[in-house]
Design a protein around this motif. Structure first.
Motif, PDB file in Angstrom:
ATOM      1  N   TYR A  21       3.621  23.485 -68.555  1.00  0.00           N
ATOM      2  CA  TYR A  21       4.559  24.246 -69.371  1.00  0.00           C
ATOM      3  C   TYR A  21       3.813  24.892 -70.535  1.00  0.00           C
ATOM      4  O   TYR A  21       2.684  24.506 -70.867  1.00  0.00           O
ATOM      5  N   PHE A  23       4.755  27.913 -74.150  1.00  0.00           N
ATOM      6  CA  PHE A  23       5.719  28.785 -74.822  1.00  0.00           C
ATOM      7  C   PHE A  23       5.071  30.152 -75.062  1.00  0.00           C
ATOM      8  O   PHE A  23       5.172  30.727 -76.137  1.00  0.00           O
ATOM      9  N   CYS A  27       9.732  30.482 -72.992  1.00  0.00           N
ATOM     10  CA  CYS A  27       9.424  29.143 -72.479  1.00  0.00           C
ATOM     11  C   CYS A  27       9.151  29.229 -70.985  1.00  0.00           C
ATOM     12  O   CYS A  27       9.935  29.824 -70.232  1.00  0.00           O
ATOM     13  N   TYR A  68      10.945  33.892 -80.855  1.00  0.00           N
ATOM     14  CA  TYR A  68      10.907  32.478 -81.206  1.00  0.00           C
ATOM     15  C   TYR A  68      12.280  31.830 -81.040  1.00  0.00           C
ATOM     16  O   TYR A  68      13.269  32.252 -81.646  1.00  0.00           O
ATOM     17  N   CYS A  87       9.960  22.174 -78.306  1.00  0.00           N
ATOM     18  CA  CYS A  87       8.899  23.011 -78.883  1.00  0.00           C
ATOM     19  C   CYS A  87       8.627  22.576 -80.330  1.00  0.00           C
ATOM     20  O   CYS A  87       9.511  22.579 -81.177  1.00  0.00           O
ATOM     21  N   ALA A 158       1.659  28.477 -77.726  1.00  0.00           N
ATOM     22  CA  ALA A 158       2.734  29.465 -77.824  1.00  0.00           C
ATOM     23  C   ALA A 158       2.157  30.821 -78.189  1.00  0.00           C
ATOM     24  O   ALA A 158       1.098  30.928 -78.809  1.00  0.00           O
TER      25      ALA A 158
END
Length: 391
Positions: A21, A23, A27, A68, A87, A158
């Motif tokens: 995973y 971001f 996501c 975001y 997150c 991210a």
């Protein structure tokens, strides 16, 4: 959004059961072969489930929202929850992308992005226009300012893109239309911050005042004809007025001559010529020590604001909320105005004569032609201390 395994996207973070995973632009979650999975994405702050999908075998999902959001990931394998993650950017590598913007865009956005870093305590890299790195990097030693050559040297948790997104009618990359929020606040909305002006720190060349006499800096050029002060006598009358009041008038535009061949704009008559492709840190020195700056909706006005100068901004093309707040903003509401922030009008940046309501007519660019010298003069006369030299 669901994506097939054939896309070969490698996500940067590793979870249990072979789950990956990150971001990066929203996501993203990837699950391997060998099970029946369910993936849920939730906005923690609004308690809204944004995505829920069953996946048989391997597959990847990505949120529709790319700005975001404090996402919570929940993954179930064969009916049992095996992974949940909220997150959390603290001490994580985060990339904020801004490199497609111009000088004004960067100054509008860097302050917002720096506040985001402070808010979340992340290890940030700012991807910016390489020519602007020297303007910011020494002012923010805890932030890495990079160009595109340096992007791939680390694994980011991210990534957020603070850019102008034309035609984003589904609000995928921004929570609202940039024309409604203005350049000054759009970065705050994309990064989940309260909307307000956030002036960035910049590097200013040392050496103090570049001239002993009191002086005013001006910037007459702009990125499009719609942004110019198109009043044919405006600059001439203004410069004569300022000189009569005892000020040197210094033009610090990059270009002495600019504009399309059929509508060339030159340095205003009577101004001291300090034009040329000089370092922005030198321009900031001129602006820091100026009595004030007079300009249009352009990068130099943003630089003047960041350098701490008092800014007289002449613009009918943009709404005042589009830029930073200045008490010396000049706009004439009695003529056509504000089309840059009209959500019913799409900007045509490739057209130097862009004037959506009056192109080709005698009213073309009346938003700035209709701003008189008298109106600008009155704004200047409100500046504390103005005119004392001539008394």
């Amino acid at each position: 959004m669901a994506m097939s395994d054939n896309d070969r996207v490698v996500l940067t973070q590793v979870g249990p059961e072979g789950i990956r995973y990150d971001f990066m632009d929203g996501c993203r979650v990837w699950v391997p072969e060998g099970a029946r999975w369910t993936v849920s994405l939730r906005d923690v702050d609004t308690d809204t489930v944004l995505f829920f999908q069953e996946i048989n075998g391997s597959g990847m999902v990505q949120s529709l929202k790319r700005y975001y959001v404090r996402f919570e990931i929940t993954v179930c394998k064969d009916g049992s929850e095996v992974f949940t993650h909220v997150c959390d950017l603290k001490d994580r590598e985060v990339l904020i992308v801004m490199q497609l913007g111009g000088l004004g865009d960067h100054i509008a956005w860097v302050g917002q992005a720096a506040a985001f870093v402070e808010e979340h305590g992340c290890r940030a890299s700012f991807l910016v226009n390489g020519a602007l790195i020297s303007l910011f990097e020494d002012a923010y030693p805890h932030i890495r300012f990079i160009d595109e050559e340096d992007v791939g040297d680390r694994q980011y948790y991210a990534r957020y893109r603070v850019l102008v997104f034309f035609g984003d009618r589904e609000f995928t990359c921004q929570p609202n239309d940039y024309r409604q929020t203005g350049l000054s606040h759009m970065g705050a909305y994309i990064l989940g911050l309260p909307p307000q002006d956030r002036k960035p720190r910049i590097v200013v060349d040392p050496g103090g005042r570049p001239m002993e006499e009191p002086y005013v800096c001006i910037g007459a050029q702009a990125s499009g004809l719609s942004k110019y002060w198109n009043n044919p006598r405006g600059w001439y009358d203004l410069i004569r007025f300022l000189k009569e009041k005892g000020y040197k008038v210094v033009c610090i535009d990059k270009d002495r001559v600019a504009g399309p061949v059929t509508a060339v704009r030159t340095i205003p008559h009577g101004a001291q010529d300090e034009t040329g492709p000089r370092p922005l840190t030198e321009r900031a020195r001129w602006l820091k020590h100026a009595e004030f700056f007079v300009g249009t909706s352009s990068g130099l006005s943003w630089l003047a604001w960041a350098a701490g100068a008092r800014v007289v901004m002449i613009s009918g093309y943009t709404e005042p909320y589009n830029e930073f707040y200045t008490p010396y903003r000049v706009i004439n509401r009695h003529v056509c105005n504000g089309c840059a922030n009209d959500v019913n009008i799409d900007l045509q940046a490739e057209d130097p004569f862009f004037c959506p309501h009056h192109k080709g007519t005698e009213r073309m660019f009346e938003c700035s032609r209709g701003i008189s010298f008298t109106q600008v003069k009155k704004a200047i006369e409100r500046i504390p201390g103005f005119g004392e030299l001539s008394e």
